[in-house]
Write a protein that holds these residues in place. Structure first.
Motif, short mmCIF file in Angstrom:
data_model
loop_
_atom_site.label_atom_id
_atom_site.label_comp_id
_atom_site.label_asym_id
_atom_site.label_seq_id
_atom_site.Cartn_x
_atom_site.Cartn_y
_atom_site.Cartn_z
N VAL A 109 -28.49 -0.74 20.99
CA VAL A 109 -27.44 -0.25 19.97
C VAL A 109 -26.92 -1.27 19.24
N PRO A 110 -26.15 -2.64 20.05
CA PRO A 110 -24.83 -3.10 19.46
C PRO A 110 -25.44 -3.77 18.71
N GLY A 111 -26.40 -4.27 18.48
CA GLY A 111 -27.42 -5.22 17.62
C GLY A 111 -27.42 -4.68 16.08
N MET A 112 -27.98 -3.37 16.33
CA MET A 112 -28.22 -2.45 15.51
C MET A 112 -27.20 -2.25 14.96
N VAL A 113 -26.54 -1.40 15.91
CA VAL A 113 -25.31 -1.23 14.68
C VAL A 113 -24.40 -2.14 13.80
N LEU A 114 -24.65 -3.37 13.73
CA LEU A 114 -24.10 -4.67 13.86
C LEU A 114 -25.37 -5.30 12.47
N LEU A 115 -26.26 -4.74 12.19
CA LEU A 115 -27.24 -4.93 11.33
C LEU A 115 -27.41 -4.02 10.32
N TYR A 116 -26.72 -2.56 10.64
CA TYR A 116 -26.63 -0.72 9.59
C TYR A 116 -25.68 -1.64 9.55
N PHE A 117 -24.56 -1.77 9.68
CA PHE A 117 -22.68 -1.98 9.08
C PHE A 117 -23.18 -2.81 8.11
N VAL A 118 -24.15 -4.53 8.75
CA VAL A 118 -23.89 -5.31 7.76
C VAL A 118 -24.76 -4.96 6.73
N SER A 119 -25.14 -4.22 6.01
CA SER A 119 -26.12 -3.46 4.83
C SER A 119 -25.60 -2.75 4.43
N VAL A 120 -25.06 -1.84 5.04
CA VAL A 120 -24.19 -0.73 4.16
C VAL A 120 -23.31 -1.99 3.31
N ILE A 121 -22.10 -2.78 4.00
CA ILE A 121 -21.63 -3.27 3.18
C ILE A 121 -21.15 -4.29 2.59
N ILE A 122 -22.90 -4.87 2.26
CA ILE A 122 -23.90 -5.46 1.28
C ILE A 122 -24.07 -4.29 -0.35
N ILE A 123 -24.46 -2.98 -0.35
CA ILE A 123 -24.30 -1.48 -0.76
C ILE A 123 -23.26 -1.68 -1.08
N LEU A 124 -21.81 -2.07 -0.23
CA LEU A 124 -20.78 -1.37 -0.93
C LEU A 124 -20.04 -2.61 -1.81
N ILE A 125 -20.50 -3.77 -1.66
CA ILE A 125 -19.18 -4.14 -2.27
C ILE A 125 -20.64 -4.78 -3.86
N VAL A 126 -22.32 -4.22 -3.76
CA VAL A 126 -22.95 -4.88 -4.81
C VAL A 126 -21.86 -3.64 -5.44
N ASN A 127 -21.85 -1.97 -5.36
CA ASN A 127 -21.14 -1.32 -6.20
C ASN A 127 -19.59 -0.72 -5.73
N ILE A 128 -18.39 -2.18 -5.80
CA ILE A 128 -17.38 -2.29 -5.26
C ILE A 128 -16.79 -1.73 -6.59
N GLU A 129 -16.76 -0.97 -7.95
CA GLU A 129 -15.89 -0.63 -8.33
C GLU A 129 -15.98 0.79 -8.39
N VAL A 130 -16.68 1.05 -8.08
CA VAL A 130 -17.13 2.84 -7.75
C VAL A 130 -16.58 2.89 -6.50
N VAL A 131 -16.60 2.07 -5.42
CA VAL A 131 -15.69 2.78 -3.80
C VAL A 131 -14.90 3.13 -4.42
N PRO A 132 -13.21 3.04 -5.20
CA PRO A 132 -12.28 3.75 -4.58
C PRO A 132 -12.63 5.51 -5.18
N LYS A 133 -13.24 5.93 -5.96
CA LYS A 133 -13.65 6.77 -7.17
C LYS A 133 -14.22 7.98 -5.88
N TYR A 134 -15.61 6.86 -5.69
CA TYR A 134 -16.19 8.29 -4.24
C TYR A 134 -15.68 8.02 -2.93
N PHE A 135 -14.82 7.12 -2.73
CA PHE A 135 -13.80 7.44 -1.42
C PHE A 135 -12.95 8.84 -1.53
N ALA A 136 -11.95 8.78 -2.52
CA ALA A 136 -10.89 10.02 -3.37
C ALA A 136 -11.71 11.13 -3.28
N MET A 137 -12.76 10.89 -4.07
CA MET A 137 -13.23 12.11 -3.95
C MET A 137 -13.20 13.25 -2.70
#
Length: 459
Positions: free
Chosen positions: A221-249
């Motif tokens: 479990v701990p290793g997979m949570v970390l891998l999943y966390f890093v993967s999603v952070i990459i997705i958020l960095i790639v789309n960083i310009e729209v993150v505030p908009k959707y977080f507010a939504m």
């Protein structure tokens, strides 16, 4: 099959009505207020407990605090967080996530109370072994006259612990990510093969018992949570310009319900959205359902509050962190608006959109480990319920029934599986929450005594 689909849908909507909503959220709020939010001020101490600072090998129980939490998390971090969030967003839009958060904050208090009770009122099974869980704290805490409630929980637990939703979604992920793109024909035969492979892996671990289950979960479990966390952070960095908009939504849409496509509840679409968020939140963190106390009740401790504090971290990890990451990945990539995908396929689309070459394969690795680790934990929950009903010497029979149900999950539809598990989870919550609310004053008293000892450095 259509008739069965309709029956499970009717069953789920019948039990998930206003009374259950009041019991889960109203009951959770009552517990939160009853504890005067005191448990939240002990989060730092809970992390110290989790790290093993207070472990004593001579304490009663079977597994460590860390193993108890990872065993509980291995059943909750998985399809509830990856597919469940996707289902919530595809029906309710970004606003559903907010109501999942509310469910999680309330759920942290509920988890504290239920898991504290699991240690306070442990009982002995027919083999004389110390056990914890709702059925035991109902009888030990409320008395033998309340046994029908304990029996109700255990019977519902036999079905609720079946891995049909997880297996269904893992099969769908393998089809969408691995088989379809490589030209493999997908149908009943391929699903059956996936089911048989999962049966083989699961059988090896669950027939080894709780210690092997908890040892495997604490490594995976701990290793997979970390891998999943890093993967999603990459997705958020790639789309960083729209993150505030959707977080507010997530906040604005929670009250506007502009993207809600489900059935109205209590007179409106907002009611429907709130119900959807709470249902998916309950499926994600299982607070108030009663499954986590089955794992936490086996922890090596003679301090009930200590285990309750560790359990409280569960909803924070799986709903406030993992579910939020999944939701943002789906929202910022726009796949929730551009595809008709549902469940795990929607999350896979988000990963594929942000990381075209390898994103879907990363997700498949995470899904496979999350799903398979949850298969181990749920089998333990179900066998514990059967042990309570017909005796510890017969609990192993559940494993055979459980293993057979993996084939069912791999070869049936998503709607049927999600409605069946939703409905049974609702029925499990009734005895768990009723007993917890009645016994709450005893937990509050125990919490006050524990805090006093902590202040005086007597722990």
């Amino acid at each position: 099959m259509e008739r069965l689909n309709q029956l499970t849908a009717d069953f789920s909507s019948a039990v998930w009505g206003l009374p259950l909503l009041i019991l889960l959220i109203g009951g959770g709020l009552y517990l939160l207020i009853r504890s005067k939010f005191g448990t939240f001020r002990l989060i730092g101490h809970a992390i110290q407990v989790l790290r093993g600072k207070y472990d004593d090998p001579n304490d009663p129980g079977q597994i460590s605090h860390f193993q108890a939490l990872t065993t509980a998390l291995s059943s909750t971090i998985g399809m509830g967080n990856i597919a469940g969030v996707a289902v919530a967003i595809s029906i309710g839009g970004p606003g559903a996530v907010f109501w999942m958060w509310i469910s999680a904050v309330v759920g942290m208090s509920t988890k504290f109370f239920t898991s504290t009770l699991a240690i306070m009122f442990r009982g002995k099974d027919s083999a004389g072994e110390l056990q914890g869980g709702p059925m035991y704290f109902i009888i030990e805490g409320l008395g033998k006259s309340w046994k029908p409630l304990a029996v109700m929980f255990s019977i519902c637990g036999l079905v609720g612990a079946l891995p049909v939703f997880n297996v269904n979604q893992l099969t769908q992920a393998i089809n969408d990510i691995l088989l379809y793109p490589n030209g493999v024909e997908v149908g009943f035969t391929s699903n059956l093969i996936v089911g048989l492979v999962l049966v083989s892996i699961t059988a090896v671990v669950i027939l080894g018992g709780l210690r092997l289950i908890s040892k495997t979960a604490s490594k995976l479990v701990p290793g997979m949570v970390l891998l999943y966390f890093v993967s999603v952070i990459i997705i958020l960095i790639v789309n960083i310009e729209v993150v505030p908009k959707y977080f507010a939504m997530i906040f604005t849409d929670a009250f506007a319900a502009n993207n809600f496509k489900g059935d109205a509840f209590f007179g409106g679409v907002l009611g429907g959205l709130i119900l959807l968020g709470i249902k998916r939140g309950a499926f994600s963190n299982e607070a108030g359902i009663g499954t986590a106390p089955l794992a936490h009740g086996a922890a090596k401790t003679d301090e009930p509050v200590r285990e309750g504090l560790v359990a409280m971290l569960g909803p924070a990890i799986d709903t406030l962190i993992v579910c939020t990451l999944t939701a943002l990945a789906i929202l910022v990539t726009g796949v929730w608006e551009t595809t008709s995908n549902n469940g795990v396929s929607l999350t896979a689309s988000a990963f594929g959109e942000a990381m075209p070459e390898y994103g879907k394969y990363l997700l498949l690795v995470c899904i496979a480990v999350f799903s398979i680790s949850s298969l181990f934990s749920y089998s333990y929950y179900g066998s514990k319920c059967l042990s309570f009903l017909i005796g510890a010497d017969k609990k192993h029979y559940y494993n055979y029934f459980y293993i057979a149900s993996i084939i069912l999950g791999a070869t049936t539809t998503l709607d049927m599986m999600i409605n069946l598990i939703d409905g049974v989870f609702a029925l499990m919550a009734i005895p768990t929450m009723l007993a917890t609310i009645i016994l709450a004053p005893k937990v509050v008293k125990e919490l006050a005594a524990y805090k006093a000892r902590l202040k005086e450095n007597k722990l």
